[in-house]
Design a protein around this motif. Structure first.
Motif, PDB file in Angstrom:
ATOM      1  N   ALA A 162      24.536 -14.945  34.244  1.00  0.00           N
ATOM      2  CA  ALA A 162      24.338 -13.752  34.518  1.00  0.00           C
ATOM      3  C   ALA A 162      23.499 -12.964  34.383  1.00  0.00           C
ATOM      4  CB  ALA A 162      25.761 -13.076  33.547  1.00  0.00           C
ATOM      5  N   SER A 163      22.620 -13.134  33.563  1.00  0.00           N
ATOM      6  CA  SER A 163      21.200 -12.533  33.651  1.00  0.00           C
ATOM      7  C   SER A 163      20.353 -12.910  34.600  1.00  0.00           C
ATOM      8  CB  SER A 163      20.378 -13.253  32.339  1.00  0.00           C
ATOM      9  OG  SER A 163      19.920 -14.619  32.511  1.00  0.00           O
ATOM     10  N   HIS A 164      20.741 -13.533  35.468  1.00  0.00           N
ATOM     11  CA  HIS A 164      19.916 -13.928  36.907  1.00  0.00           C
ATOM     12  C   HIS A 164      20.632 -13.216  38.091  1.00  0.00           C
ATOM     13  CE1 HIS A 164      16.985 -16.889  35.418  1.00  0.00           C
ATOM     14  NE2 HIS A 164      17.957 -17.211  34.621  1.00  0.00           N
ATOM     15  N   ALA A 165      21.899 -12.729  37.669  1.00  0.00           N
ATOM     16  CA  ALA A 165      22.798 -12.426  38.812  1.00  0.00           C
ATOM     17  C   ALA A 165      22.189 -10.928  39.536  1.00  0.00           C
ATOM     18  CB  ALA A 165      24.067 -11.800  38.345  1.00  0.00           C
ATOM     19  N   THR A 166      22.678 -10.760  40.812  1.00  0.00           N
ATOM     20  CA  THR A 166      22.118  -9.478  41.435  1.00  0.00           C
ATOM     21  C   THR A 166      23.131  -8.884  42.245  1.00  0.00           C
ATOM     22  OG1 THR A 166      21.434 -10.725  43.622  1.00  0.00           O
ATOM     23  CG2 THR A 166      19.802 -10.569  42.122  1.00  0.00           C
ATOM     24  N   GLY A 167      24.327  -9.332  42.202  1.00  0.00           N
ATOM     25  CA  GLY A 167      25.571  -9.075  43.077  1.00  0.00           C
ATOM     26  C   GLY A 167      26.095  -7.719  42.232  1.00  0.00           C
ATOM     27  N   ASP A 168      26.952  -6.796  43.047  1.00  0.00           N
ATOM     28  CA  ASP A 168      27.573  -5.790  42.628  1.00  0.00           C
ATOM     29  C   ASP A 168      28.924  -6.273  41.656  1.00  0.00           C
ATOM     30  OD1 ASP A 168      25.947  -3.933  44.110  1.00  0.00           O
ATOM     31  OD2 ASP A 168      27.340  -4.189  45.816  1.00  0.00           O
ATOM     32  N   ILE A 169      29.176  -7.463  42.101  1.00  0.00           N
ATOM     33  CA  ILE A 169      30.620  -8.004  41.501  1.00  0.00           C
ATOM     34  C   ILE A 169      30.164  -9.276  41.163  1.00  0.00           C
ATOM     35  CG2 ILE A 169      32.758  -8.606  41.561  1.00  0.00           C
ATOM     36  CD1 ILE A 169      33.104  -6.459  44.099  1.00  0.00           C
ATOM     37  N   ILE A 170      30.638  -9.547  39.683  1.00  0.00           N
ATOM     38  CA  ILE A 170      30.369 -10.801  39.232  1.00  0.00           C
ATOM     39  C   ILE A 170      31.528 -11.596  38.774  1.00  0.00           C
ATOM     40  CG2 ILE A 170      30.128 -10.043  36.734  1.00  0.00           C
ATOM     41  CD1 ILE A 170      27.451 -12.054  36.619  1.00  0.00           C
ATOM     42  N   ALA A 171      31.639 -13.133  38.739  1.00  0.00           N
ATOM     43  CA  ALA A 171      32.625 -13.788  38.742  1.00  0.00           C
ATOM     44  C   ALA A 171      32.233 -14.967  38.066  1.00  0.00           C
ATOM     45  CB  ALA A 171      33.411 -13.964  39.931  1.00  0.00           C
ATOM     46  N   PHE A 172      33.014 -15.547  37.487  1.00  0.00           N
ATOM     47  CA  PHE A 172      32.480 -16.933  36.695  1.00  0.00           C
ATOM     48  C   PHE A 172      33.617 -18.139  37.178  1.00  0.00           C
ATOM     49  CE2 PHE A 172      31.328 -13.398  34.351  1.00  0.00           C
ATOM     50  CZ  PHE A 172      30.066 -13.490  34.355  1.00  0.00           C
ATOM     51  N   PRO A 173      33.750 -18.563  38.355  1.00  0.00           N
ATOM     52  CA  PRO A 173      34.783 -19.546  38.620  1.00  0.00           C
ATOM     53  C   PRO A 173      34.133 -20.964  38.008  1.00  0.00           C
ATOM     54  CG  PRO A 173      33.059 -19.583  40.310  1.00  0.00           C
ATOM     55  CD  PRO A 173      32.779 -18.240  39.410  1.00  0.00           C
ATOM     56  N   ASP A 174      35.574 -21.722  37.380  1.00  0.00           N
ATOM     57  CA  ASP A 174      35.362 -22.776  36.820  1.00  0.00           C
ATOM     58  C   ASP A 174      34.869 -23.886  37.751  1.00  0.00           C
ATOM     59  OD1 ASP A 174      36.505 -22.036  34.411  1.00  0.00           O
ATOM     60  OD2 ASP A 174      38.131 -23.326  34.445  1.00  0.00           O
ATOM     61  N   ASP A 175      34.233 -24.768  37.260  1.00  0.00           N
ATOM     62  CA  ASP A 175      33.486 -26.010  38.393  1.00  0.00           C
ATOM     63  C   ASP A 175      34.471 -26.754  38.939  1.00  0.00           C
ATOM     64  OD1 ASP A 175      34.232 -27.385  36.015  1.00  0.00           O
ATOM     65  OD2 ASP A 175      32.255 -27.948  35.918  1.00  0.00           O
ATOM     66  N   ASP A 176      35.712 -26.840  38.528  1.00  0.00           N
ATOM     67  CA  ASP A 176      37.038 -27.619  39.054  1.00  0.00           C
ATOM     68  C   ASP A 176      38.059 -26.622  39.724  1.00  0.00           C
ATOM     69  OD1 ASP A 176      37.908 -26.560  36.728  1.00  0.00           O
ATOM     70  OD2 ASP A 176      38.921 -28.285  36.159  1.00  0.00           O
ATOM     71  N   CYS A 177      37.789 -25.357  40.053  1.00  0.00           N
ATOM     72  CA  CYS A 177      38.671 -24.504  40.536  1.00  0.00           C
ATOM     73  C   CYS A 177      38.286 -24.251  42.103  1.00  0.00           C
ATOM     74  CB  CYS A 177      38.760 -23.305  39.990  1.00  0.00           C
ATOM     75  SG  CYS A 177      37.352 -21.989  40.684  1.00  0.00           S
ATOM     76  N   LEU A 178      39.218 -23.717  42.834  1.00  0.00           N
ATOM     77  CA  LEU A 178      38.752 -23.540  44.165  1.00  0.00           C
ATOM     78  C   LEU A 178      39.214 -22.149  44.763  1.00  0.00           C
ATOM     79  CD1 LEU A 178      40.203 -26.739  45.890  1.00  0.00           C
ATOM     80  CD2 LEU A 178      37.875 -26.300  45.710  1.00  0.00           C
ATOM     81  N   TYR A 179      38.671 -21.339  45.482  1.00  0.00           N
ATOM     82  CA  TYR A 179      38.803 -20.220  46.144  1.00  0.00           C
ATOM     83  C   TYR A 179      39.595 -20.474  47.264  1.00  0.00           C
ATOM     84  CZ  TYR A 179      35.659 -17.418  42.987  1.00  0.00           C
ATOM     85  OH  TYR A 179      35.108 -16.908  41.801  1.00  0.00           O
ATOM     86  N   LEU A 180      40.540 -19.621  47.684  1.00  0.00           N
ATOM     87  CA  LEU A 180      41.361 -19.636  48.932  1.00  0.00           C
ATOM     88  C   LEU A 180      40.448 -18.934  50.176  1.00  0.00           C
ATOM     89  CD1 LEU A 180      44.887 -18.661  48.042  1.00  0.00           C
ATOM     90  CD2 LEU A 180      43.771 -21.051  48.343  1.00  0.00           C
ATOM     91  N   PRO A 181      40.326 -19.156  51.315  1.00  0.00           N
ATOM     92  CA  PRO A 181      39.415 -18.654  52.332  1.00  0.00           C
ATOM     93  C   PRO A 181      39.228 -17.185  52.148  1.00  0.00           C
ATOM     94  CG  PRO A 181      40.748 -20.509  53.181  1.00  0.00           C
ATOM     95  CD  PRO A 181      41.489 -20.295  52.137  1.00  0.00           C
ATOM     96  N   ASP A 182      40.358 -16.331  51.861  1.00  0.00           N
ATOM     97  CA  ASP A 182      40.046 -15.159  52.092  1.00  0.00           C
ATOM     98  C   ASP A 182      39.990 -14.436  50.447  1.00  0.00           C
ATOM     99  OD1 ASP A 182      42.633 -15.377  51.111  1.00  0.00           O
ATOM    100  OD2 ASP A 182      43.539 -13.868  52.133  1.00  0.00           O
ATOM    101  N   THR A 183      39.592 -15.140  49.440  1.00  0.00           N
ATOM    102  CA  THR A 183      39.560 -14.661  48.267  1.00  0.00           C
ATOM    103  C   THR A 183      38.751 -13.462  48.131  1.00  0.00           C
ATOM    104  OG1 THR A 183      40.298 -16.625  47.000  1.00  0.00           O
ATOM    105  CG2 THR A 183      38.866 -15.357  45.749  1.00  0.00           C
ATOM    106  N   LEU A 184      37.316 -13.759  48.511  1.00  0.00           N
ATOM    107  CA  LEU A 184      36.390 -12.741  48.278  1.00  0.00           C
ATOM    108  C   LEU A 184      36.630 -11.523  49.158  1.00  0.00           C
ATOM    109  CD1 LEU A 184      33.201 -14.798  48.030  1.00  0.00           C
ATOM    110  CD2 LEU A 184      34.610 -13.862  46.130  1.00  0.00           C
ATOM    111  N   GLU A 185      37.089 -11.900  50.333  1.00  0.00           N
ATOM    112  CA  GLU A 185      37.384 -10.591  51.042  1.00  0.00           C
ATOM    113  C   GLU A 185      38.616  -9.651  50.374  1.00  0.00           C
ATOM    114  OE1 GLU A 185      38.755  -9.515  55.860  1.00  0.00           O
ATOM    115  OE2 GLU A 185      38.590 -11.848  55.159  1.00  0.00           O
ATOM    116  N   GLN A 186      39.539 -10.329  49.855  1.00  0.00           N
ATOM    117  CA  GLN A 186      40.485  -9.562  49.405  1.00  0.00           C
ATOM    118  C   GLN A 186      39.914  -8.797  48.073  1.00  0.00           C
ATOM    119  OE1 GLN A 186      43.901 -11.984  48.076  1.00  0.00           O
ATOM    120  NE2 GLN A 186      44.850 -10.264  46.906  1.00  0.00           N
ATOM    121  N   VAL A 187      39.270  -9.410  47.244  1.00  0.00           N
ATOM    122  CA  VAL A 187      38.424  -8.809  46.173  1.00  0.00           C
ATOM    123  C   VAL A 187      37.596  -7.719  46.663  1.00  0.00           C
ATOM    124  CG1 VAL A 187      37.098  -8.945  44.281  1.00  0.00           C
ATOM    125  CG2 VAL A 187      38.652 -10.950  44.822  1.00  0.00           C
TER     126      VAL A 187
END
Length: 289
Positions: A75-100
């Motif tokens: 997080a100390s290196h992040a530059t985005g307006d919104i930050i998230a912490f996905p597990d390395d074994d999870c999956l986003y659906l194709p519209d996840t970020l668009e929805q958020v």
């Protein structure tokens, strides 16, 4: 930059590859990936090399094997307006970020957004109890309305409350409830939080077999978070009554394994709640010590 996705990972290059592959199919593309590698080797080099061709991937190596410490570093290196912490074994659906993105743009007061978990078969996860309807988060429902890998936060709010507690999460004595702890501190800071049943992230279910030590360690994290954040008595009673009820119910059933599971959950919650670390953390927050 709109999104910073911080992925703490340890010895799972195949899972990270699968997550990044799914990320290439997002309908929203204004993002950066910060991979925080705790492996101590080169097992992620080929994954990073392959996906850096199509995604902005930053590869950070650390020696400390603590999941939320890795998140703090990332997080100390992040530059985005919104930050998230996905597990390395999870999956986003194709519209996840668009929805958020749409949810945050629609509601400027929203600072924390979370949602539900689907298992690897696309069905509701068995990873604990979850809210069944969309709702504003508060100190009562956040315990069943937030999971770390499906959690999106305005980065300014995340930084304002100091981010994750480095003493919580995998690799620490207090293994679980680090998301609830962070969420409660955000709410206390005046950040609006929301649980949206339409926001779905895929994560494999945990093994169904009884693992007493894992149950105790996860419960210890819950107890720590309850004490640190001065959970109201109504919440405390709920997290005591359930395992006590489970103990007696399974004694009557003659199910020794299930009885022991609930006993270890109760023990872990008591250990975490009455630990000196929880007492000190509560005092530092100015809560009930």
């Amino acid at each position: 930059m709109r999104f910073s996705l911080v992925i703490p990972t340890l010895d799972r290059p195949g899972d990270v590859r699968a997550f990044l592959d799914a990320l290439t199919r997002q309908t929203f593309h204004d993002l950066e990936v910060i991979l925080v590698d705790q492996s101590g080797g080169d097992i992620y080099d080929s994954v990073v090399a392959d996906f850096s061709k199509v995604l902005p991937v930053r590869h950070i190596r650390i020696d400390v094997r603590k999941c939320r410490y890795a998140c703090i570093v990332g997080a100390s290196h992040a530059t985005g307006d919104i930050i998230a912490f996905p597990d390395d074994d999870c999956l986003y659906l194709p519209d996840t970020l668009e929805q958020v993105d749409a949810s945050f743009r629609k509601n400027p007061s929203l600072g924390l957004l979370t949602g539900v978990v689907l298992n690897q078969h696309g069905r509701p996860s068995q990873m604990g109890r979850w809210l069944t309807t969309s709702a504003r988060l508060n100190e009562n429902n956040i315990w069943t309305g937030l999971v770390e890998f499906n959690m999106f936060i305005r980065r300014a709010a995340y930084e304002a409350v100091g981010g994750f507690d480095a003493n919580m999460g995998p690799g620490c004595r207090f293994v679980a409830a680090e998301g609830q702890d962070l969420g409660l501190r955000l709410l206390a800071h005046g950040v609006g939080g929301y649980f949206d049943t339409r926001l779905q992230v895929v994560h494999p279910d945990k093994p169904t077999g009884v693992n007493l030590m894992r149950a105790r360690s996860y419960a210890r994290g819950m107890g720590y978070a309850l004490r640190k954040n001065a959970a109201p008595w109504s919440v405390l009673l709920k997290f005591v009554v359930r395992p006590v009820g489970g103990i007696f119910f399974n004694i009557l059933k003659g199910d020794r394994n299930a009885m022991l599971y609930h006993a270890y959950v109760l023990l872990g919650r008591i250990e975490g709640y009455y630990s000196s670390a929880a007492r000190l953390a509560a005092k530092m927050l100015g809560k009930r010590a």
